[in-house]
Design a protein around this motif. Structure first.
Motif, short mmCIF file in Angstrom:
data_model
loop_
_atom_site.label_atom_id
_atom_site.label_comp_id
_atom_site.label_asym_id
_atom_site.label_seq_id
_atom_site.Cartn_x
_atom_site.Cartn_y
_atom_site.Cartn_z
N TYR A 30 -21.05 -83.83 -58.76
CA TYR A 30 -21.05 -84.28 -57.37
C TYR A 30 -20.70 -83.07 -56.50
N THR A 31 -21.55 -82.77 -55.50
CA THR A 31 -21.39 -81.53 -54.72
C THR A 31 -20.61 -81.69 -53.43
N GLY A 32 -20.44 -82.92 -52.95
CA GLY A 32 -19.93 -83.06 -51.60
C GLY A 32 -21.00 -82.68 -50.59
N THR A 33 -20.66 -82.60 -49.32
CA THR A 33 -21.65 -82.30 -48.27
C THR A 33 -21.45 -80.92 -47.65
N ASP A 34 -20.68 -80.05 -48.30
CA ASP A 34 -20.57 -78.67 -47.81
C ASP A 34 -21.66 -77.84 -48.49
N SER A 35 -21.86 -76.63 -48.02
CA SER A 35 -22.97 -75.81 -48.50
C SER A 35 -22.61 -74.93 -49.70
N GLU A 36 -21.34 -74.94 -50.11
CA GLU A 36 -20.93 -74.13 -51.26
C GLU A 36 -21.52 -74.72 -52.54
N PRO A 37 -22.00 -73.89 -53.45
CA PRO A 37 -22.65 -74.42 -54.66
C PRO A 37 -21.68 -74.71 -55.80
#
Length: 471
Positions: free
Chosen positions: A453-460
């Motif tokens: 799950y990545t969340g909604t920030d742009s960090e990979p």
């Protein structure tokens, strides 16, 4: 029927081939046949040189025979069984109704009861089909005979299951022995690793001790030289003080100069390096232990949320602002920005690492394919889901069959995930200090997939390659 056949066979074996009656004082000759002692004696009465068997004509060179007490006992048992069977048969043939003292000659088909003629007239058996015992016995004998084969089949099936269950015991022993060897091997690796680390640290401490000792000795030499200089200067000053005024003043300038330019050596101090504390906690051998179980993990594009951007090598994923047009797939996450790994695990041990960096929100773990795809926020308690994550509002949390708050001593930027399918365990490691963040204990019943799950920030989120583990 089987009892009667068995009894007949027993009677035959217990009979004398000469008199055809039950054996009396049975004896056995060389060929193995049995006879009454008296019958055999009469048969061999007028013979002198050879003694043929009355059954097979085998010639015995001598009049030798052995008494057989065991056969005598069996003969007595056969007699007793015959007597009892005869009595029971007579009793059955002459059975009478206890209530009416009349012969039992009828059978109620509905109640399955043997009746006399008066019993059949009772109210209880009115409108019931009543037939003769012989007819009913013939019918039910056929039914029972037809049930013999199915019962034999069921018995064979149960015996096969018993055999199979027995093989499971052997399989269990083999698996336990393999697991025992595996555990011993792992602990041996830890022991060797710690032993080597101990030797290396003790060697470093010894080298540091020798280095400090050399510096202390060097400093002692410097102090000794300084003491000699001071003693020499002291004697010189004391000598000048008793000289005449002119002699004193003539050398006072040189003495003052030497006195004022004295440099006192500093005391050498040291602090030993804390080598013991430089070791990671009890998982200092983690890298070597997990090396055989490392997985070359990749991401499954068919499960990716439409706004997730996956790298070309399928090892990195980040949340993008643009929603991509994708073919419908029932396994795809359409609401939650998540993606599954392409590997499916149904057995064995597997390990992979993921760089989370400074992301404010992320979740990593494993899940079953039945995991819902329509949630917006991460679940707090859910079956078929075992993961840990970071949330802005609540910090680090373990989510799955139960929710647990985590308090890592060091902020993790890289997470190690170790799955032991047979043992039913998923462990999460903080690779920054090799500490265990959390371990789930929950037996697996279906296949599981890695979950991201990545969340909604742009960090990979970046999956580490196998080659990266060795650095």
């Amino acid at each position: 029927m089987e009892f009667a056949t068995a009894l007949a066979d027993l009677q035959k074996e217990s009979s004398c081939p000469i008199c055809l009656d039950y054996l009396k004082d049975p004896v056995t000759i060389n060929c193995g046949h049995n006879f009454c002692h008296s019958c055999l004696s009469i048969s061999w009465k007028d013979l002198d040189d050879t003694f043929p068997c009355p059954v097979c004509r085998f010639c015995c060179p001598h009049r030798n025979f052995r008494r057989n007490p065991q056969l005598c006992n069996l003969t007595e048992i056969a007699k007793l069984l015959q007597v009892r069977r005869s009595k029971r048969k007579r009793h059955e043939e002459s059975a009478v109704c206890e209530k009416h003292n009349k012969f039992l000659t009828l059978f109620c088909v509905k109640d399955l009861e043997v009746l006399c003629t008066q019993c059949s007239l009772a109210t209880k058996h009115q409108n019931h089909y009543i037939c003769a015992i012989k007819k009913a016995a013939c019918y039910h004998r056929k039914i029972l005979e037809h049930s013999i084969e199915p019962l034999k089949h069921n018995m064979e099936r149960v015996e096969k299951v018993i055999t199979l269950q027995g093989s499971k015991l052997v399989e269990l022993k083999k698996k336990v022995e393999y697991r025992r060897e595996e555990i011993n091997s792992e602990f041996e690796q830890i022991r060797l690793f710690l032993q080597n680390e101990q030797k290396a640290i003790l060697r470093q401490i010894q080298e540091e001790e020798l280095d400090i000792l050399a510096k202390i000795n060097e400093n002692l030499v410097t102090f000794s030289d300084e003491v000699s200089t001071l003693k020499h200067l002291l004697r010189e000053i004391e000598g000048k003080c008793v000289k005449s005024d002119l002699e004193l003043l003539r050398h006072v300038k040189c003495i003052h100069h030497r006195y004022q330019n004295l440099k006192y050596p500093e005391l050498f101090s040291f602090r030993l390096t804390k080598y013991g504390f430089s070791l990671p906690p009890q998982y200092s051998g983690l890298d070597k232990i997990i090396k055989p179980f490392q997985v070359d993990m990749t991401l499954d594009l068919d499960t990716a949320h439409p706004q997730l951007m996956v790298s070309e090598d399928r090892k990195a994923v980040r949340y993008g602002r643009t929603k991509q047009t994708m073919c419908y797939n029932r396994r795809r996450f359409y609401v939650c920005p998540a993606i599954l790994g392409s590997q499916r695990f149904t057995s064995g041990r597997h390990y992979w690492e993921v760089e989370v960096g400074n992301k404010p929100k992320w979740t990593l773990g494993v899940c079953q394919d039945c995991l819902p795809r329509n949630w917006r926020n991460q679940p707090s308690v859910l079956g078929g889901f075992w993961a840990i994550g970071k949330y802005i509002e609540s910090g680090y949390v373990a989510s799955g069959p139960k929710r647990t708050q985590l308090l890592p001593g060091v902020r993790p930027s890289k997470i190690g995930i170790f799955l032991d399918y047979e043992l039913g365990e998923v462990s999460f490691y903080n690779m920054n200090d090799r500490s265990v963040l959390y371990t789930f204990h929950d037996p697996f019943t279906d296949a599981v997939w890695p979950y991201f799950y990545t969340g909604t920030d742009s960090e990979p989120l970046k999956i580490c390659s196998v080659s990266d583990y060795e650095r």
